[in-house]
Design a protein around this motif. Structure first.
Motif, PDB file in Angstrom:
ATOM      1  N   VAL A 241       0.870  -1.189   0.000  1.00  0.00           N
ATOM      2  CA  VAL A 241       0.000   0.000   0.000  1.00  0.00           C
ATOM      3  C   VAL A 241       0.904   1.237   0.000  1.00  0.00           C
ATOM      4  O   VAL A 241       2.001   1.247   0.574  1.00  0.00           O
ATOM      5  CB  VAL A 241      -0.936   0.023   1.218  1.00  0.00           C
ATOM      6  N   PRO A 242       0.466   2.303  -0.657  1.00  0.00           N
ATOM      7  CA  PRO A 242       1.269   3.545  -0.636  1.00  0.00           C
ATOM      8  C   PRO A 242       1.007   4.337   0.658  1.00  0.00           C
ATOM      9  O   PRO A 242      -0.106   4.324   1.191  1.00  0.00           O
ATOM     10  CB  PRO A 242       0.772   4.290  -1.866  1.00  0.00           C
ATOM     11  N   LEU A 243       2.048   4.989   1.174  1.00  0.00           N
ATOM     12  CA  LEU A 243       1.910   5.857   2.343  1.00  0.00           C
ATOM     13  C   LEU A 243       1.833   7.319   1.887  1.00  0.00           C
ATOM     14  O   LEU A 243       2.139   7.654   0.730  1.00  0.00           O
ATOM     15  CB  LEU A 243       3.108   5.658   3.281  1.00  0.00           C
ATOM     16  N   GLY A 244       1.427   8.165   2.787  1.00  0.00           N
ATOM     17  CA  GLY A 244       1.240   9.566   2.422  1.00  0.00           C
ATOM     18  C   GLY A 244       2.536  10.276   2.088  1.00  0.00           C
ATOM     19  O   GLY A 244       2.549  11.276   1.364  1.00  0.00           O
ATOM     20  N   ASN A 245       3.668   9.842   2.603  1.00  0.00           N
ATOM     21  CA  ASN A 245       4.957  10.493   2.370  1.00  0.00           C
ATOM     22  C   ASN A 245       5.660   9.979   1.117  1.00  0.00           C
ATOM     23  O   ASN A 245       6.848  10.209   0.914  1.00  0.00           O
ATOM     24  CB  ASN A 245       5.859  10.314   3.578  1.00  0.00           C
ATOM     25  N   GLY A 246       4.945   9.221   0.280  1.00  0.00           N
ATOM     26  CA  GLY A 246       5.533   8.712  -0.967  1.00  0.00           C
ATOM     27  C   GLY A 246       6.228   7.380  -0.831  1.00  0.00           C
ATOM     28  O   GLY A 246       6.739   6.857  -1.820  1.00  0.00           O
ATOM     29  N   GLN A 247       6.287   6.858   0.372  1.00  0.00           N
ATOM     30  CA  GLN A 247       6.908   5.553   0.563  1.00  0.00           C
ATOM     31  C   GLN A 247       5.889   4.437   0.311  1.00  0.00           C
ATOM     32  O   GLN A 247       4.670   4.647   0.317  1.00  0.00           O
ATOM     33  CB  GLN A 247       7.487   5.438   1.978  1.00  0.00           C
ATOM     34  N   VAL A 248       6.434   3.208   0.138  1.00  0.00           N
ATOM     35  CA  VAL A 248       5.601   2.028  -0.107  1.00  0.00           C
ATOM     36  C   VAL A 248       5.832   1.023   1.006  1.00  0.00           C
ATOM     37  O   VAL A 248       6.981   0.624   1.267  1.00  0.00           O
ATOM     38  CB  VAL A 248       5.912   1.386  -1.482  1.00  0.00           C
ATOM     39  N   LEU A 249       4.746   0.655   1.675  1.00  0.00           N
ATOM     40  CA  LEU A 249       4.807  -0.346   2.733  1.00  0.00           C
ATOM     41  C   LEU A 249       4.370  -1.685   2.141  1.00  0.00           C
ATOM     42  O   LEU A 249       3.305  -1.775   1.528  1.00  0.00           O
ATOM     43  CB  LEU A 249       3.891   0.039   3.898  1.00  0.00           C
ATOM     44  N   SER A 250       5.204  -2.709   2.337  1.00  0.00           N
ATOM     45  CA  SER A 250       4.900  -4.042   1.779  1.00  0.00           C
ATOM     46  C   SER A 250       5.050  -5.118   2.835  1.00  0.00           C
ATOM     47  O   SER A 250       5.784  -4.945   3.818  1.00  0.00           O
ATOM     48  CB  SER A 250       5.805  -4.350   0.593  1.00  0.00           C
TER      49      SER A 250
END
Length: 436
Positions: free
Chosen positions: A108-117
């Motif tokens: 899922v994408p996070l608000g700060n542009g990072q991707v949590l997997s």
């Protein structure tokens, strides 16, 4: 080139067919169930993984550190799923491994542009799939075994009915007029076997009626001829001596013999003849009869044995075989006795191919090498008398130096009489020998 053929019973053919169909059906169903279950479990694992990563993403946005297993901007994240997450969408991905279990990814994408997997192996579901495959294999094997057992039962019933029909048809072929194939088949369930039995019975009845009509006509004609032939013989005795008288007597006597032979054939065809059994020493009996019927023939007794048979009918068979050898064969004529087997051999041109192939036939004397005269009743009567004795009469030729394929290559004819170990009873049947 001889074609190879495999002979199997109908029971095993039906069993193999049912087992093969059952195996194909269970294999197809197992593949469908396995595929559907795997897809369903993978979909469930993907949904579970997506729910977990969404829960972790909310904690991560609140400033909490992701738990073990969840990573930010994981370099091992599949490129397809990475691109989807960077475009602002959540997703899942199943990564197949050449060896080992597949891995289920969720990102899922996070608000700060990072991707949590988050990813994990398809372990628990794989164990469930193995259990499912084992259950499918056991169930398929049970279905195949059950189908095979059912095939054995069904095929065994059909095979038994067909064997009973074949045995009854064999008795009909041997001349038993009281046997009916449909009665022998029996059974509660009616199928095509009963139709076959009715057709065989109808054919046997039609043939029996024709044979009975022919036998009756033959017997009636012979009976009608007996009286005038007897009168002709009596009148010939009153003629003055001379060559014409001898010719008339000779032809009248030949006609009388023919009439008696035809009457005997008619009696044998009626299947009403019964043997009058006596115990005789076969070797001694044959030696005495041969010396009286054909003194020039040689007798060799290899092994003597006491047999229960009808001496009159046995003498008739032996006389006809010797007469056939003396008329159509060439000397020397040799008679061998070995236990219950009597062989009569001459050194002539051999039996005709039609006789070897089809057996003796009335009014057929064979090829010109052995025939030319006679009416073909001698061997027919011998075979009929052997049948009354429960014996078997066979014919073969002795191969000459050039073999038997070429004309005139045979070195003699051999007629073999096989007397049975248990003679027929007075009713014409054979005794049932119990096992102690």
């Amino acid at each position: 080139m001889k074609r190879f053929t495999l002979r199997t019973g109908i029971r095993w053919k039906i069993t193999i067919a049912i087992a093969a169909v059952g195996a194909l059906i269970t294999l197809a169903l197992s593949l469908v169930v396995h595929s559907a279950a795997r897809v369903s479990m993978l979909e469930s694992a993907r949904e579970t993984q997506l729910d977990r990563v969404q829960y972790i993403s909310r904690n991560a946005e609140a400033g909490r550190k992701p738990p073990m297993g969840a990573k930010l901007n994981d370099p091992e994240l599949p490129q397809e799923l990475r691109d989807k997450a960077r475009s602002g969408r959540r997703g899942t991905y199943v990564q197949e491994k050449p060896r080992g279990l597949p891995e289920v990814w969720a990102a899922v994408p996070l608000g700060n542009g990072q991707v949590l997997s988050l990813h994990s192996q398809f372990r628990e579901s794989a164990n469930m799939m193995r259990d499912l495959d084992r259950a499918l294999a056991i169930g398929s094997l049970a279905v195949v075994i059950g189908g095979s057992a059912l095939g054995v039962l069904i095929g065994g019933q059909i095979s038994r009915r067909l064997r009973q029909a074949a045995a009854a048809a064999g008795k009909v072929a041997l001349g038993d007029p009281d046997v009916r194939v449909r009665d022998a088949v029996g059974g509660v369930v009616r199928d095509e076997t009963d139709d076959l039995a009715r057709a065989v019975d109808a054919m046997a009845d039609a043939l029996q009626q024709r044979l009975e009509a022919e036998r009756r006509v033959t017997a009636d004609i012979a009976h009608e001829l007996r009286t005038p032939v007897t009168g002709l013989l009596t009148a010939a005795e009153l003629l003055p001596p001379g060559r014409p008288t001898e010719l008339v007597r000779d032809r009248a006597q030949a006609m009388r013999v023919l009439v008696e032979d035809v009457l005997e054939v008619a009696r044998l065809d009626s299947a009403s003849e019964r043997a009058e059994l006596q115990d005789v020493a076969l070797g001694e009996f044959v030696a005495r009869r041969v010396s009286a019927l054909m003194p020039e023939a040689s007798v060799r007794i290899v092994a003597d044995e006491i047999v229960s048979t009808d001496p009159r009918r046995l003498e008739r068979i032996l006389g006809n075989l010797l007469a056939n050898a003396g008329r159509y064969g060439k000397p020397p004529v040799q008679v061998d006795v070995e236990g219950r087997v009597v062989r009569v051999r001459d050194h002539g041109p051999g039996f005709p191919e039609a006789l070897l192939r089809e057996g003796p036939s009335r009014f057929r004397t064979g090829s010109t090498d052995r025939a030319g005269v006679g009416h073909g009743l001698g061997l027919t009567i011998a075979e009929g008398q052997a049948r009354v004795l429960g014996a078997r009469l066979t014919f073969r030729n002795v191969a000459g130096p050039g073999g038997t394929d070429r004309e005139g290559a045979a070195a003699g004819a051999v007629a073999v009489l096989w007397l049975p170990e248990h003679a027929p009873t007075t009713t014409g049947s054979f005794p049932v020998i119990g096992v102690p």
